[in-house]
Write a protein that holds these residues in place. Structure first.
Motif, mmCIF file in Angstrom:
data_model
loop_
_atom_site.group_PDB
_atom_site.id
_atom_site.type_symbol
_atom_site.label_atom_id
_atom_site.label_comp_id
_atom_site.label_asym_id
_atom_site.label_seq_id
_atom_site.Cartn_x
_atom_site.Cartn_y
_atom_site.Cartn_z
ATOM 1 N N ALA A 37 0.774 -1.541 0.146
ATOM 2 C CA ALA A 37 0.236 -0.235 -0.050
ATOM 3 C C ALA A 37 0.907 1.378 -0.095
ATOM 4 N N THR A 38 2.113 1.021 0.782
ATOM 5 C CA THR A 38 2.889 2.212 1.061
ATOM 6 C C THR A 38 4.132 2.573 1.454
ATOM 7 N N CYS A 39 5.116 3.224 0.740
ATOM 8 C CA CYS A 39 6.313 2.572 1.218
ATOM 9 C C CYS A 39 6.602 4.161 2.102
ATOM 10 N N ASP A 40 6.668 3.999 3.665
ATOM 11 C CA ASP A 40 6.849 5.463 4.465
ATOM 12 C C ASP A 40 8.611 5.217 4.770
ATOM 13 N N SER A 41 8.592 6.557 4.925
ATOM 14 C CA SER A 41 10.268 6.805 6.231
ATOM 15 C C SER A 41 9.911 7.578 7.413
ATOM 16 N N ILE A 42 10.129 7.402 8.645
ATOM 17 C CA ILE A 42 9.515 7.932 9.510
ATOM 18 C C ILE A 42 11.656 8.203 9.909
ATOM 19 N N GLU A 43 11.374 9.061 10.537
ATOM 20 C CA GLU A 43 12.145 9.683 12.101
ATOM 21 C C GLU A 43 11.905 10.049 12.607
ATOM 22 N N ILE A 44 12.686 9.028 13.378
ATOM 23 C CA ILE A 44 12.687 9.421 15.248
ATOM 24 C C ILE A 44 13.805 10.089 16.123
ATOM 25 N N ALA A 45 13.336 10.767 17.058
ATOM 26 C CA ALA A 45 14.511 11.494 17.340
ATOM 27 C C ALA A 45 14.874 10.825 18.157
ATOM 28 N N GLU A 46 16.465 11.325 18.039
ATOM 29 C CA GLU A 46 17.649 11.259 18.831
ATOM 30 C C GLU A 46 17.299 11.124 20.364
ATOM 31 N N ALA A 52 23.814 5.345 27.712
ATOM 32 C CA ALA A 52 23.438 5.115 26.264
ATOM 33 C C ALA A 52 22.287 3.792 26.525
ATOM 34 N N LEU A 53 22.447 2.882 27.491
ATOM 35 C CA LEU A 53 21.794 2.114 27.841
ATOM 36 C C LEU A 53 20.201 2.803 27.409
ATOM 37 N N ASP A 54 20.095 4.049 28.405
ATOM 38 C CA ASP A 54 18.827 4.698 28.251
ATOM 39 C C ASP A 54 18.242 5.329 26.469
ATOM 40 N N ARG A 55 19.459 5.910 26.322
ATOM 41 C CA ARG A 55 19.187 6.433 25.597
ATOM 42 C C ARG A 55 18.700 5.405 23.856
ATOM 43 N N CYS A 56 19.637 3.943 24.524
ATOM 44 C CA CYS A 56 18.807 2.683 23.047
ATOM 45 C C CYS A 56 17.042 2.406 23.828
ATOM 46 N N ALA A 57 17.028 2.245 25.027
ATOM 47 C CA ALA A 57 15.737 1.871 25.112
ATOM 48 C C ALA A 57 14.535 2.876 24.915
ATOM 49 N N GLU A 58 14.420 4.552 25.037
ATOM 50 C CA GLU A 58 14.114 5.592 24.256
ATOM 51 C C GLU A 58 13.847 5.057 23.190
ATOM 52 N N GLU A 59 14.644 4.694 22.342
ATOM 53 C CA GLU A 59 14.769 4.402 20.737
ATOM 54 C C GLU A 59 13.320 3.708 20.353
ATOM 55 N N ALA A 60 14.232 2.350 21.112
ATOM 56 C CA ALA A 60 13.348 1.204 20.674
ATOM 57 C C ALA A 60 12.288 1.094 20.602
ATOM 58 N N ALA A 61 11.420 1.983 22.062
ATOM 59 C CA ALA A 61 10.255 2.543 22.216
ATOM 60 C C ALA A 61 9.418 3.167 21.039
ATOM 61 N N VAL A 105 8.138 -3.613 8.679
ATOM 62 C CA VAL A 105 9.304 -1.941 9.288
ATOM 63 C C VAL A 105 10.123 -2.220 9.722
ATOM 64 N N VAL A 106 11.129 -1.671 8.765
ATOM 65 C CA VAL A 106 12.819 -2.034 8.737
ATOM 66 C C VAL A 106 13.192 -0.293 9.663
ATOM 67 N N ALA A 107 13.707 -1.787 10.588
ATOM 68 C CA ALA A 107 14.499 -0.441 12.162
ATOM 69 C C ALA A 107 15.689 0.137 11.591
ATOM 70 N N ILE A 108 16.176 1.125 11.966
ATOM 71 C CA ILE A 108 18.022 1.488 11.599
ATOM 72 C C ILE A 108 17.966 1.860 13.766
ATOM 73 N N GLY A 109 18.795 1.176 14.130
ATOM 74 C CA GLY A 109 19.124 2.676 15.556
ATOM 75 C C GLY A 109 19.765 3.327 15.464
ATOM 76 N N GLY A 110 19.657 4.426 16.429
ATOM 77 C CA GLY A 110 21.202 5.957 16.473
ATOM 78 C C GLY A 110 22.273 5.445 16.585
ATOM 79 N N PRO A 111 22.951 6.221 17.063
ATOM 80 C CA PRO A 111 24.378 5.865 16.874
ATOM 81 C C PRO A 111 25.085 5.164 18.033
ATOM 82 N N ASP A 112 23.938 5.210 19.068
ATOM 83 C CA ASP A 112 24.136 3.988 20.035
ATOM 84 C C ASP A 112 23.803 2.682 19.947
ATOM 85 N N GLY A 113 23.918 2.239 18.617
ATOM 86 C CA GLY A 113 23.090 1.219 18.221
ATOM 87 C C GLY A 113 21.078 0.699 18.692
ATOM 88 N N LEU A 114 21.370 -0.208 18.158
ATOM 89 C CA LEU A 114 19.963 -0.698 18.619
ATOM 90 C C LEU A 114 19.676 -1.352 20.285
#
Length: 164
Positions: A37-46, A52-61, A105-114
């Motif tokens: 139906a669609t191909c969307d690209s969504i940017e998640i704020a860092e 780092a563990l807290d950053r990764c957990a917030e980004e994962a959510a 959903v194809v997920a790409i993590g931030g600077p600290d990874g997934l």
């Protein structure tokens, strides 16, 4: 089925953003005739968390917040598989579509990874090899691989496989 690239971070104006948009648009156009139906690209704020563990957990959510129930999660991670070829990936995409999964959903993590929770939930974890690549380039490559999967499924000549 919806195709969604969810990536932590924002691509600045420039070649990576232009190329990512080009592959997303191509995938959206080609995908409509193939049951996507669609191909969307969504940017998640860092995350701005201190650890780092807290950053990764917030980004994962935030990343998993874009996945509908029953959706497929594919993650790009340095520990992922680099041995899956384009044809094999296209077969998996088709199988998920044919199983009436609502989204890929194809997920790409931030600077600290997934976060480990993403790797646990992912049905497939991929890597573009052992080299460290710029985040923007990974996003472009992931979108190109989605587009290539669709060209394979449609029989489009973009993907010619092994040259003879």
């Amino acid at each position: 089925m919806r195709l969604i690239l969810a990536a932590v971070g924002r691509l600045k104006a420039g070649p990576e953003r232009e190329l990512a948009s080009r592959y997303r648009d191509r995938a959206a156009q080609l995908g409509r005739g193939l049951g996507f139906a669609t191909c969307d690209s969504i940017e998640i704020a860092e995350s701005r968390a201190r650890r780092a563990l807290d950053r990764c957990a917030e980004e994962a959510a935030a990343l998993t917040g874009h996945m509908p129930p029953g959706g497929v999660l594919v993650a790009y991670d340095e520990r992922g598989r680099a041995d899956i070829g384009s044809e094999a990936l296209a077969e998996r995409v088709a199988a998920w579509r044919d199983a009436a999964r609502p989204a890929l959903v194809v997920a790409i993590g931030g600077p600290d990874g997934l976060d480990a929770s993403i790797r646990t939930k992912a049905e497939l974890i991929l890597s573009f090899g052992a080299a460290t690549l710029p985040h923007g380039l990974v996003r472009v490559l992931a979108l190109e691989q989605l587009y290539r999967s669709l060209t394979i499924l449609s029989g489009h000549p973009y993907h010619r496989g092994e040259a003879g």
